[in-house]
Design a protein around this motif. Sequence first.
Motif, short mmCIF file in Angstrom:
data_model
loop_
_atom_site.label_atom_id
_atom_site.label_comp_id
_atom_site.label_asym_id
_atom_site.label_seq_id
_atom_site.Cartn_x
_atom_site.Cartn_y
_atom_site.Cartn_z
N TYR A 1 -3.59 -7.77 3.53
CA TYR A 1 -4.45 -6.90 4.33
C TYR A 1 -4.94 -5.68 3.55
CZ TYR A 1 -2.24 -9.84 7.80
OH TYR A 1 -1.79 -10.92 8.50
N ILE A 2 -4.48 -5.55 2.31
CA ILE A 2 -4.92 -4.44 1.47
C ILE A 2 -6.07 -4.90 0.60
CG2 ILE A 2 -4.24 -2.83 -0.35
CD1 ILE A 2 -1.41 -2.93 0.76
N HIS A 3 -7.15 -4.16 0.60
CA HIS A 3 -8.34 -4.52 -0.18
C HIS A 3 -7.97 -4.68 -1.66
CE1 HIS A 3 -12.42 -4.31 -1.83
NE2 HIS A 3 -12.83 -4.63 -0.61
N LYS A 4 -8.58 -5.68 -2.30
CA LYS A 4 -8.21 -6.01 -3.69
C LYS A 4 -8.38 -4.82 -4.63
CE LYS A 4 -12.80 -7.93 -4.74
NZ LYS A 4 -13.54 -9.13 -5.19
N ASP A 5 -9.28 -3.88 -4.30
CA ASP A 5 -9.48 -2.71 -5.16
C ASP A 5 -8.23 -1.83 -5.22
OD1 ASP A 5 -12.03 -3.61 -5.48
OD2 ASP A 5 -12.97 -2.14 -4.15
N HIS A 6 -7.32 -1.98 -4.24
CA HIS A 6 -6.14 -1.13 -4.17
C HIS A 6 -4.85 -1.88 -4.49
CE1 HIS A 6 -8.25 2.39 -2.48
NE2 HIS A 6 -8.99 1.49 -1.85
N HIS A 7 -4.93 -3.16 -4.81
CA HIS A 7 -3.72 -3.94 -5.06
C HIS A 7 -2.88 -3.37 -6.19
CE1 HIS A 7 -4.10 -8.09 -2.95
NE2 HIS A 7 -4.47 -7.11 -2.15
N THR A 8 -3.49 -3.17 -7.34
CA THR A 8 -2.74 -2.70 -8.51
C THR A 8 -2.09 -1.36 -8.23
OG1 THR A 8 -4.27 -3.86 -9.98
CG2 THR A 8 -2.89 -2.14 -10.95
N GLU A 9 -2.84 -0.46 -7.62
CA GLU A 9 -2.31 0.87 -7.32
C GLU A 9 -1.11 0.78 -6.38
OE1 GLU A 9 -3.58 4.94 -4.89
OE2 GLU A 9 -5.02 3.30 -5.13
N MET A 10 -1.23 -0.01 -5.31
CA MET A 10 -0.15 -0.10 -4.34
C MET A 10 1.08 -0.81 -4.91
SD MET A 10 -0.85 1.65 -1.78
CE MET A 10 0.52 1.15 -0.75
N GLU A 11 0.86 -1.84 -5.73
CA GLU A 11 1.99 -2.52 -6.35
C GLU A 11 2.77 -1.57 -7.25
OE1 GLU A 11 0.03 -5.75 -8.22
OE2 GLU A 11 0.06 -7.04 -6.44
N ILE B 1 -6.04 4.32 1.36
CA ILE B 1 -6.37 2.98 0.87
C ILE B 1 -7.31 2.30 1.85
CG2 ILE B 1 -4.15 2.71 -0.32
CD1 ILE B 1 -3.31 0.81 1.96
N LYS B 2 -7.88 1.18 1.42
CA LYS B 2 -8.77 0.40 2.28
C LYS B 2 -8.03 -0.87 2.72
CE LYS B 2 -13.12 -0.20 1.05
NZ LYS B 2 -14.31 -0.79 0.36
N LEU B 3 -8.06 -1.13 4.03
CA LEU B 3 -7.49 -2.36 4.58
C LEU B 3 -8.61 -3.35 4.86
CD1 LEU B 3 -4.81 -1.15 7.16
CD2 LEU B 3 -4.49 -1.76 4.75
N LYS B 4 -8.38 -4.60 4.50
CA LYS B 4 -9.36 -5.66 4.73
C LYS B 4 -8.91 -6.48 5.93
CE LYS B 4 -12.02 -9.21 2.31
NZ LYS B 4 -13.30 -8.52 2.58
N LEU B 5 -9.62 -6.33 7.04
CA LEU B 5 -9.28 -7.01 8.28
C LEU B 5 -10.24 -8.18 8.52
CD1 LEU B 5 -8.65 -3.85 10.47
CD2 LEU B 5 -7.07 -5.08 8.98
N PRO B 6 -9.90 -9.09 9.43
CA PRO B 6 -10.77 -10.26 9.66
C PRO B 6 -12.21 -9.91 10.01
CG PRO B 6 -8.64 -10.57 10.70
CD PRO B 6 -8.65 -9.17 10.20
N THR B 7 -12.41 -8.82 10.75
CA THR B 7 -13.78 -8.49 11.21
C THR B 7 -14.38 -7.28 10.54
OG1 THR B 7 -12.86 -7.17 13.03
CG2 THR B 7 -13.33 -9.51 13.47
N LYS B 8 -13.58 -6.49 9.83
CA LYS B 8 -14.11 -5.26 9.22
C LYS B 8 -13.13 -4.72 8.18
CE LYS B 8 -12.04 -2.50 12.91
NZ LYS B 8 -12.26 -1.55 14.01
N ASP B 9 -13.60 -3.76 7.39
CA ASP B 9 -12.75 -3.02 6.47
C ASP B 9 -12.59 -1.60 7.02
OD1 ASP B 9 -12.78 -5.23 4.91
OD2 ASP B 9 -14.02 -4.40 3.31
#
Length: 326
Positions: A160-170, A187-195
């Motif tokens: 659910y975390i936008h790919k742009d923030h994966h490295t940072e959050m890991e 951070i940005k969350l990627k949801l089924p209908t919106k970010d």
Amino acid sequence: MTLTSYKHLFQKLWEWSKDPVLLLEEDGTIIKINQASEMVFGYTSKDLAGQSLTKLFLVKSEALFDSAEKCLKKKVKYVTSEGVESLAVLSCESVELGDRFGWMLYVEGEKDQLVQQGLEETADPVIIHHQGTILFANTACLDLLEMGAEEILHRNVFEYIHKDHHTEMEERVRVSNQYRGMEPTKIKLKLPTKDIHVFVAPSPVFFHGKSCTQVYMRNLSENGIQNDLIFGDMRVDMEHQTVYKGEQQIHLSSKEFLILLKLVRSPGEPVTVQTLFESIWGTDSFGDTRTVMVHLSNLRKKIEDDPSHPKLIQTVRGEGYMFSFD
């Protein structure tokens, strides 16, 4: 060293045990409790000295002592100073108290139930995950993400975390194991209908027998200024995690910011030291709550006009601290 010596040594160190322990008279009257007990129950040792066990536990002391003689554990309900009911497993043993006998009562709290109950009641969206696997999401979180529990539980939080923030959050999850918590961030969350953009404040927690990460979230609109909290000339910028008095930026540590955030989210409502400690340092941390007092003192020095007579962060005797703004 003999077994008796080990037992004697433990009795000397009971006050520093991470487990809640109570020292009792032979008739069950409370003599003293250790610091871990103070954190769990919300009462100080002075509050409970001379009191009957029924002030805490919904069980007669005779039943506990019968169990002690048979080396059994007993599951009972207890009530915190804030009126919260939970379950605990109790066991006790007889001890020598100078020239008389008494009891030491050991408490094994079922913390998961208390944690879950508390998080369900908060308006803040919260997720608890273990190495990314989501174990718990409260109702406020499900509403924010527009999902049902069956859609999110046991999934990986990084889905659910936008790919742009994966490295940072890991990276942040990795260092959290060393520093006992992470800096709050956006951070940005990627949801089924919106970010959506969210402000997140992670802290460690022990849940379902595992060392987990508890993440508090707050939705951020596209217009960041709408997420500012303004009190007179003081502005708390949620999006950038900064505080201003007038045009001057007040530099706070991450813990000071989280304490202020916790207080300003509920202005006029007292927050206990225990609540501050558990929500920021983690519910499994039975450390010295005086660390909260140190951070509060430093916070007051930075945001109060006169720290010796604080007006923004007020002490509420017997209840904790309250953010007040007229």
